[in-house]
Write a protein that holds these residues in place. Structure first.
Motif, PDB file in Angstrom:
ATOM      1  N   ALA A 287       2.503  -2.970 -11.340  1.00  0.00           N
ATOM      2  CA  ALA A 287       1.382  -2.114 -10.938  1.00  0.00           C
ATOM      3  C   ALA A 287       1.087  -2.415  -9.472  1.00  0.00           C
ATOM      4  CB  ALA A 287       0.157  -2.389 -11.804  1.00  0.00           C
ATOM      5  N   VAL A 288       1.190  -1.409  -8.613  1.00  0.00           N
ATOM      6  CA  VAL A 288       1.009  -1.600  -7.175  1.00  0.00           C
ATOM      7  C   VAL A 288       0.026  -0.553  -6.662  1.00  0.00           C
ATOM      8  CG1 VAL A 288       3.349  -2.516  -6.921  1.00  0.00           C
ATOM      9  CG2 VAL A 288       2.933  -0.089  -6.540  1.00  0.00           C
ATOM     10  N   ARG A 289      -0.530  -0.865  -5.510  1.00  0.00           N
ATOM     11  CA  ARG A 289      -1.392   0.082  -4.789  1.00  0.00           C
ATOM     12  C   ARG A 289      -0.663   0.501  -3.528  1.00  0.00           C
ATOM     13  NH1 ARG A 289      -6.730   1.827  -3.880  1.00  0.00           N
ATOM     14  NH2 ARG A 289      -7.365   0.894  -5.839  1.00  0.00           N
ATOM     15  N   THR A 290      -0.405   1.804  -3.396  1.00  0.00           N
ATOM     16  CA  THR A 290       0.326   2.309  -2.239  1.00  0.00           C
ATOM     17  C   THR A 290      -0.553   2.250  -0.996  1.00  0.00           C
ATOM     18  OG1 THR A 290      -0.346   4.597  -2.644  1.00  0.00           O
ATOM     19  CG2 THR A 290       1.661   3.823  -3.734  1.00  0.00           C
ATOM     20  N   GLU A 291       0.093   2.421   0.166  1.00  0.00           N
ATOM     21  CA  GLU A 291      -0.647   2.338   1.422  1.00  0.00           C
ATOM     22  C   GLU A 291      -1.564   3.533   1.633  1.00  0.00           C
ATOM     23  OE1 GLU A 291       1.608   1.342   4.835  1.00  0.00           O
ATOM     24  OE2 GLU A 291       2.688  -0.299   3.878  1.00  0.00           O
ATOM     25  N   ASP A 292      -1.355   4.613   0.868  1.00  0.00           N
ATOM     26  CA  ASP A 292      -2.288   5.735   0.959  1.00  0.00           C
ATOM     27  C   ASP A 292      -3.354   5.689  -0.141  1.00  0.00           C
ATOM     28  OD1 ASP A 292      -0.619   6.257  -1.136  1.00  0.00           O
ATOM     29  OD2 ASP A 292      -0.045   8.277  -0.513  1.00  0.00           O
TER      30      ASP A 292
END
Length: 572
Positions: A287-292
């Motif tokens: 689970a990651v958070r994108t740069e946008d």
């Protein structure tokens, strides 16, 4: 082959002949100035030399011809014979220079090599042989004129008093030079043809390589999976279009950055990259958070990459598996709910029937036995809890054994507005609660069970109100994202749902509210999935929750049909 690349003979001539002739025009002026100017200075420094008028004339003639060549330069692509004419004139100028410097005794017959080489470069073998033949004829004419018509020479030309070589020697020199002209024309022409053939092959190979490169780039950018290559230090080298779309980072902003920071790879996954020499690849879902700012689940596969120069690096392929994981969780929920449904009939027979007997018996005993105040209070508690347990079982049976849906065509916007009106006047709404409704101005048609849809709206709305014990705003909205689906959105500003509990909120008996049976959201999920719809949850702890139900829109548009009918009536 395409003419744009100059691989076809005629096409290459039309495209490149003018650009190839231009440098020769400039070079002709420079070389002529150097050679003729130097000869002029030598003549001026020689005692008793004849006047330098011939050299001045040749220099002026060269400049004049260069101007003519520049004027006709734009026509050489359509008329290549102009180039042959220029080269022939060059051979004539060289012949004039040889003539005024002594003819057979001149030290400059080697200047014929310049137009021959130029012809081989511009016109290949035919041009080289043509200029070589013309040069041989001109030189032969000069020598023959010296030995046959000496009395016709001007006063500045070579005369018999100058002492011409013996005829045999002259024949030897003549034969040597003529052979050199023809041999040079043949050799230069052969080399030019070989160079042209090699150039064609090189252009063909370049086109093939360029096509393969473009094809590979097209294939890589057409992949739906992200593809990233990195060096041994895990610094990104290439980044395809899908990778940019998934991560929200532009391709030009990632080259040189560490792959772990761009892809959001955890440290334990990065630490295992060193084992890829022994393992073919490694896979992980994170689970990651994108740069946008998007929260997604990323499925990443890493493998060892070997470069042609012997260096090693890493190849990362990854996909946005958010929807896949969501479907897997929904499938698990459906499976568990199916198991629960199979247990419902057994639960009904094992609990409800004995419970009814117990409740009836207690009511008879309460009516016939003399009871004290405490005994009556205890009896009331038992009967009240029996009724509550019976209501729970009834709700559970209603969930596990739903009634057959009665399909009708109704306006979802009207259903939401009616439900909001009931909520504002119900017991769940207090003074610090606000219920807002956002619906389109026109009707939003659904073909579904009206009562079940009202139950969905009611259950979602009451859950939102119960989540806002301290007050807040509840929003009920109807959306039409496209012509095929209709969406119901319920937003609250309540306590929110922990991310670990989101996957379990649609399971029965998992209520977090007091006096809740835990069957409200489970019933909503059953109704929505039974209508071939979907329900999506977005929540932040302490900020609120958004429930979005997406259902297929009704076929056709009644409002649109009425408008067409009115238009037809108006036209008639």
């Amino acid at each position: 082959m395409s003419l744009a690349h100059g691989t076809d003979d005629d096409g290459a001539r039309r495209v490149t002949l003018r650009s190839r002739v231009s440098p020769f025009v400039a070079g002709r002026v420079v070389i002529s100035t150097i050679i003729l100017g130097t000869a002029t200075l030598v003549q001026l420094a020689t005692p008793g030399a004849f006047p330098v008028n011939p050299f001045f004339f040749l220099i002026g003639l060269t400049y004049l011809l260069s101007v003519v060549y520049l004027a006709t330069l734009r026509h050489v692509d359509a008329n290549p014979w102009l180039v042959d004419l220029q080269l022939t004139v060059d051979a004539g100028i060289v012949s004039a220079f040889v003539y005024v410097t002594g003819g057979i005794m001149s030290d400059f017959p080697s200047l014929y090599l310049l137009p021959i080489i130029a012809a081989s470069t511009l016109r290949h073998r035919p041009g080289a042989l043509l200029v070589a033949g013309v040069s041989a004829v001109f030189y032969l004419g000069i020598v023959l004129s010296q030995y046959t018509t000496l009395d016709t020479f001007p006063h500045w030309a070579v005369t018999a008093d100058s002492g011409l070589p013996a005829p045999r020697f002259a024949q030897y020199v003549l034969a040597t030079n003529l052979f050199g002209f023809v041999a040079l024309g043949s050799l230069a022409g052969a080399l030019a043809e070989r160079l042209r053939f090699t150039g064609r092959r090189l252009v063909t190979a370049s086109e093939t390589i360029e096509d393969l490169r473009a094809f590979n780039e097209h294939v890589i950018n057409s992949l739906v999976s992200g593809l990233v290559t990195a060096d041994a230090d895990c610094r990104i080298l290439t980044f395809n279009r899908a990778a940019s779309a998934i991560t929200g980072v532009h391709m030009g902003q990632v080259v040189g950055r560490h792959a772990a920071s761009v892809l959001g790879l955890p440290s334990h996954f990065v630490n295992r990259l060193g084992t890829l020499g022994r393992a073919r690849s490694q896979r992980g879902d994170f689970a990651v958070r994108t740069e946008d700012g998007r929260d997604i689940e990323l499925g990443v596969t890493a493998a060892r990459l070997s470069f042609p120069d012997g260096r090693t690096g890493y190849l990362f392929t990854f996909q946005d598996v958010t929807d896949v994981k969501r479907l897997e969780r929904e499938a698990g929920v459906r499976q568990r709910l199916s198991a629960v449904g199979e247990m419902a009939a057994g639960i009904a027979h094992e609990i409800r029937n004995p419970l009814a007997s117990m409740s009836g018996s207690l009511q008879v005993l309460r009516a016939e036995l003399p009871l004290t105040g405490d005994q009556e209070q205890l009896m009331d508690i038992v009967l009240r809890e029996s009724d509550r347990l019976n209501e729970t079982i009834r709700s559970f049976l209603a969930y596990a054994r739903p009634q057959r849906a009665s399909i009708t065509r109704f306006d979802l916007a009207q259903v939401v507005s009616d439900t909001a009106r009931l909520l504002r006047n119900g017991a769940d709404v207090h003074e610090h609660h606000t219920v807002d409704v956002e619906v389109p101005p026109g009707p939003v048609w659904l073909e579904f069970d009206d009562n079940q849809m009202r139950q969905v709206v009611w259950n979602l709305a009451t859950n939102g109100l119960r989540a806002m014990n301290g007050g807040g705003r509840l929003r009920l909205a109807v959306e039409t994202p496209d012509g095929c689906t209709v969406a119901l959105r319920v937003e609250d500003e309540g306590c929110g749902i922990d991310p670990a509990d989101i996957d379990r909120i649609f399971q029965p008996f998992r209520s977090t509210f007091d006096r809740g049976t835990g069957l409200g959201l489970a019933t909503v999920h059953r109704i929505v999935t039974g209508a071939k719809g979907s329900i999506h949850v977005r929540s932040r702890v302490g900020q609120g929750t958004t429930m979005r139900v997406v259902l297929p829109a009704a076929q056709g548009d009644t409002a649109g049909a009425a408008t067409d009918a009115e238009l037809a009536e108006a036209l008639s």
